[in-house]
Design a protein around this motif. Structure first.
Motif, PDB file in Angstrom:
ATOM      1  N   TYR A 256      -1.480   9.902 -20.353  1.00  0.00           N
ATOM      2  CA  TYR A 256      -2.078  10.855 -21.284  1.00  0.00           C
ATOM      3  C   TYR A 256      -0.943  11.630 -21.960  1.00  0.00           C
ATOM      4  N   PHE A 257      -0.820  11.473 -23.270  1.00  0.00           N
ATOM      5  CA  PHE A 257       0.247  12.152 -23.993  1.00  0.00           C
ATOM      6  C   PHE A 257      -0.366  13.173 -24.941  1.00  0.00           C
ATOM      7  N   ILE A 258      -0.538  14.396 -24.431  1.00  0.00           N
ATOM      8  CA  ILE A 258      -1.059  15.504 -25.228  1.00  0.00           C
ATOM      9  C   ILE A 258      -0.163  16.702 -24.924  1.00  0.00           C
ATOM     10  N   PRO A 259       1.038  16.722 -25.509  1.00  0.00           N
ATOM     11  CA  PRO A 259       2.035  17.726 -25.130  1.00  0.00           C
ATOM     12  C   PRO A 259       1.712  19.119 -25.643  1.00  0.00           C
ATOM     13  N   SER A 260       2.235  20.105 -24.934  1.00  0.00           N
ATOM     14  CA  SER A 260       2.161  21.484 -25.400  1.00  0.00           C
ATOM     15  C   SER A 260       3.129  21.671 -26.558  1.00  0.00           C
ATOM     16  N   LYS A 261       3.002  22.795 -27.245  1.00  0.00           N
ATOM     17  CA  LYS A 261       3.882  23.078 -28.376  1.00  0.00           C
ATOM     18  C   LYS A 261       5.343  23.122 -27.937  1.00  0.00           C
ATOM     19  N   LYS A 262       5.609  23.737 -26.791  1.00  0.00           N
ATOM     20  CA  LYS A 262       6.985  23.865 -26.309  1.00  0.00           C
ATOM     21  C   LYS A 262       7.565  22.514 -25.921  1.00  0.00           C
ATOM     22  N   ALA A 263       6.791  21.699 -25.197  1.00  0.00           N
ATOM     23  CA  ALA A 263       7.284  20.392 -24.759  1.00  0.00           C
ATOM     24  C   ALA A 263       7.505  19.459 -25.947  1.00  0.00           C
ATOM     25  N   PHE A 264       6.574  19.484 -26.909  1.00  0.00           N
ATOM     26  CA  PHE A 264       6.735  18.634 -28.087  1.00  0.00           C
ATOM     27  C   PHE A 264       7.921  19.110 -28.917  1.00  0.00           C
ATOM     28  N   GLY A 265       8.118  20.423 -28.970  1.00  0.00           N
ATOM     29  CA  GLY A 265       9.274  20.962 -29.670  1.00  0.00           C
ATOM     30  C   GLY A 265      10.578  20.512 -29.043  1.00  0.00           C
ATOM     31  N   GLU A 283      -2.395   0.974 -23.548  1.00  0.00           N
ATOM     32  CA  GLU A 283      -3.131   0.443 -24.693  1.00  0.00           C
ATOM     33  C   GLU A 283      -4.612   0.777 -24.572  1.00  0.00           C
ATOM     34  N   MET A 284      -5.133   0.716 -23.347  1.00  0.00           N
ATOM     35  CA  MET A 284      -6.538   1.056 -23.100  1.00  0.00           C
ATOM     36  C   MET A 284      -6.625   2.477 -22.551  1.00  0.00           C
ATOM     37  N   SER A 285      -7.814   3.036 -22.573  1.00  0.00           N
ATOM     38  CA  SER A 285      -8.015   4.403 -22.088  1.00  0.00           C
ATOM     39  C   SER A 285      -9.052   4.409 -20.978  1.00  0.00           C
ATOM     40  N   ASP A 286      -8.864   5.330 -20.031  1.00  0.00           N
ATOM     41  CA  ASP A 286      -9.856   5.478 -18.960  1.00  0.00           C
ATOM     42  C   ASP A 286     -10.669   6.757 -19.108  1.00  0.00           C
ATOM     43  N   HIS A 287     -10.406   7.519 -20.195  1.00  0.00           N
ATOM     44  CA  HIS A 287     -11.162   8.748 -20.441  1.00  0.00           C
ATOM     45  C   HIS A 287     -11.493   8.866 -21.926  1.00  0.00           C
ATOM     46  N   LEU A 288     -12.646   9.431 -22.226  1.00  0.00           N
ATOM     47  CA  LEU A 288     -13.098   9.618 -23.592  1.00  0.00           C
ATOM     48  C   LEU A 288     -12.198  10.611 -24.323  1.00  0.00           C
ATOM     49  N   PHE A 289     -11.839  10.287 -25.562  1.00  0.00           N
ATOM     50  CA  PHE A 289     -11.080  11.147 -26.485  1.00  0.00           C
ATOM     51  C   PHE A 289      -9.587  11.283 -26.171  1.00  0.00           C
ATOM     52  N   ILE A 290      -9.134  10.734 -25.051  1.00  0.00           N
ATOM     53  CA  ILE A 290      -7.731  10.910 -24.664  1.00  0.00           C
ATOM     54  C   ILE A 290      -6.794  10.289 -25.697  1.00  0.00           C
ATOM     55  N   GLN A 291      -7.043   9.047 -26.088  1.00  0.00           N
ATOM     56  CA  GLN A 291      -6.164   8.395 -27.056  1.00  0.00           C
ATOM     57  C   GLN A 291      -6.188   9.104 -28.400  1.00  0.00           C
ATOM     58  N   GLU A 292      -7.378   9.448 -28.867  1.00  0.00           N
ATOM     59  CA  GLU A 292      -7.504  10.098 -30.177  1.00  0.00           C
ATOM     60  C   GLU A 292      -6.776  11.439 -30.198  1.00  0.00           C
ATOM     61  N   ALA A 293      -6.769  12.153 -29.073  1.00  0.00           N
ATOM     62  CA  ALA A 293      -6.091  13.449 -29.016  1.00  0.00           C
ATOM     63  C   ALA A 293      -4.577  13.301 -29.133  1.00  0.00           C
ATOM     64  N   SER A 294      -4.053  12.116 -28.827  1.00  0.00           N
ATOM     65  CA  SER A 294      -2.601  11.901 -28.888  1.00  0.00           C
ATOM     66  C   SER A 294      -2.132  11.443 -30.267  1.00  0.00           C
ATOM     67  N   TYR A 295      -3.041  11.004 -31.129  1.00  0.00           N
ATOM     68  CA  TYR A 295      -2.649  10.367 -32.393  1.00  0.00           C
ATOM     69  C   TYR A 295      -1.788  11.275 -33.275  1.00  0.00           C
ATOM     70  N   PHE A 336       1.954  14.165 -18.959  1.00  0.00           N
ATOM     71  CA  PHE A 336       2.491  14.871 -20.120  1.00  0.00           C
ATOM     72  C   PHE A 336       1.315  15.354 -20.959  1.00  0.00           C
ATOM     73  N   ASP A 337       0.495  16.219 -20.355  1.00  0.00           N
ATOM     74  CA  ASP A 337      -0.699  16.688 -21.052  1.00  0.00           C
ATOM     75  C   ASP A 337      -0.995  18.138 -20.699  1.00  0.00           C
ATOM     76  N   ASN A 338      -1.968  18.696 -21.397  1.00  0.00           N
ATOM     77  CA  ASN A 338      -2.291  20.099 -21.212  1.00  0.00           C
ATOM     78  C   ASN A 338      -2.804  20.405 -19.817  1.00  0.00           C
ATOM     79  N   ARG A 339      -3.506  19.470 -19.218  1.00  0.00           N
ATOM     80  CA  ARG A 339      -4.024  19.712 -17.865  1.00  0.00           C
ATOM     81  C   ARG A 339      -2.888  19.925 -16.863  1.00  0.00           C
ATOM     82  N   SER A 340      -1.881  19.073 -16.947  1.00  0.00           N
ATOM     83  CA  SER A 340      -0.749  19.235 -16.030  1.00  0.00           C
ATOM     84  C   SER A 340       0.085  20.455 -16.383  1.00  0.00           C
ATOM     85  N   PHE A 341       0.180  20.778 -17.675  1.00  0.00           N
ATOM     86  CA  PHE A 341       0.962  21.940 -18.091  1.00  0.00           C
ATOM     87  C   PHE A 341       0.289  23.261 -17.712  1.00  0.00           C
TER      88      PHE A 341
END
Length: 400
Positions: A256-265, A283-295, A336-341
């Motif tokens: 899951y790649f949905i970084p925070s502002k600081k990490a992406f910076g 390539e595949m996702s195991d959760h709804l909206f996860i891939q789209e949130a990373s685009y 690397f996502d908001n949940r872990s951050f």
């Protein structure tokens, strides 16, 4: 209609207030865990069947205790196989304690937990949502995966307990993850973290008279490492710090790649310094909206010549790895996502051993050989539903 709209607005405001004040309260009461530099013997597993073959063999040889903490513990075919073995060990006089996250393992029946407890296998939920700040507590999960056997053998990584992790899931197999087996000094810290989480969840501390039995003398291993525990408070800072060290390359592997502002910076700053960024996602996702949130983040990254994004295509990629140049790597439970951050309780180990880092680089090369390089065209939506789905994902991304 106006009444319904007003009700929704009030509900959203209450959720926002719950989250804001719940997080402030949480951060005020976070317990800092400072683990020293350790030296352990290390074995890396990227295959569930191989990992659990070794883990079950270690459990079979247990003489004193078995401690397990998992975010997900399923009562499916593999889960019941493990429970049967643990039941057998309990009948032999081995102390067995299992801690599972209340939401991650919400399908695990309470009746089965009581049944196992009657057979000597103590099973407890942790992080059960409660008032006040129910919504925040609903998000605040224990995402750690720890196993300690006789205080001498420890495991940490991304695998949970269930059929999918044994490559028994029709769509997600083979499951590609990363788990580490520790023997030596590092097991003390895995034991300490389990004990801390167990005590907080059950209010039953481990008797001081038994303390030495849970922390036996351990040999010094050949790999230097250090554990870092996070409780939705400082993983973002650690990630940014690690990336700031980079002089040549950064390899990030995350489902899951949905970084925070600081990490992406921090990533963008590294790119400006000429550091090569390599990102591996599934390539595949195991959760709804996860891939789209990373685009939106991936579109920005692939514009740079020194940044490459790869989609792993040989099953589901669930590994959480960070490799900085050729001298630092991190393996553990944090994504690397908001949940872990901002929400999850996580545990990672940082390695500076050259042989360990080289082994992880070799594993990354194998993963890249099974991946497809992402292009801008691959992120273009073909229809209106794709656009709408991404907008919904962006709105939900603080919780993803």
């Amino acid at each position: 209609m106006l009444y319904l709209f007003g009700t929704v607005i009030i509900l959203l405001l209450l959720i926002l207030i719950d989250y804001v004040f719940g997080r402030l309260y949480h951060l005020k009461h976070v317990k800092k865990h400072d683990f020293p530099v350790r030296h352990s013997h290390i074995t890396i597993f990227t295959s569930g069947p191989l990992l659990f073959e070794k883990m079950l063999a270690d459990i079979t040889e247990a003489k004193h205790h078995i401690h397990m903490l998992f975010y997900i513990f399923r009562n499916d075919e593999f889960g019941m196989t493990l429970l049967k073995l643990l039941e057998q060990k309990a009948s032999e006089g081995v102390k067995v304690r299992i801690l599972i996250d209340r939401i991650g393992s919400h399908r695990f029946p309470r009746k089965l937990m009581k049944k196992m407890s009657l057979k000597g296998v103590e099973m407890e939920y942790c992080h059960t949502p409660s008032f006040p700040f129910f919504f925040f507590h609903l998000q605040n999960r224990n995402h750690r995966k720890i196993t300690v056997i006789d205080g001498k053998i420890g495991y940490l990584g991304g695998f949970n307990v269930g059929n999918e992790y044994m490559d028994l899931h029709e769509r997600l197999s083979p499951w590609r993850d990363c788990h580490v087996r520790f023997t030596g000094e590092g097991v003390w810290d895995l034991q300490k973290q389990f004990m801390t989480d167990w005590t907080e969840a059950t209010w039953r501390g481990i008797e001081l008279t038994e303390k030495e039995l849970y922390y036996p003398d351990l040999p010094r291993g050949n790999v230097q490492h250090q554990f870092f525990a996070f409780e939705g408070d400082c993983w973002e800072d650690k990630v940014s710090e690690m990336i700031s060290y980079a002089k040549k390359s950064v390899i990030i592997g995350s489902p899951y790649f949905i970084p925070s502002k600081k990490a992406f910076g921090a990533i963008l700053d590294a790119i400006k310094r000429g550091v090569e960024i390599i990102l591996i996602v599934p390539e595949m996702s195991d959760h709804l909206f996860i891939q789209e949130a990373s685009y939106r983040f991936l579109r920005k990254l692939i514009r740079f010549n020194c940044c490459s994004v790869y989609r792993y295509r040989n099953g589901f990629y669930h590994a959480k790895i960070f490799i900085i140049d050729d001298h630092i790597c991190s393996i553990g439970t944090a994504n690397f996502d908001n949940r872990s951050f901002y929400f999850n309780h996580e545990l990672n180990s940082l390695f500076k051993d050259p042989d360990m880092v080289n082994e992880m680089l070799d594993i990354a090369k194998i993963d890249l050989s099974k991946s497809t390089k992402l292009t801008a065209n691959m992120l273009q939506h073909r229809n209106l539903s794709g656009v709408l789905k991404e907008w919904v994902a962006i709105l939900l991304s603080p919780l993803l």
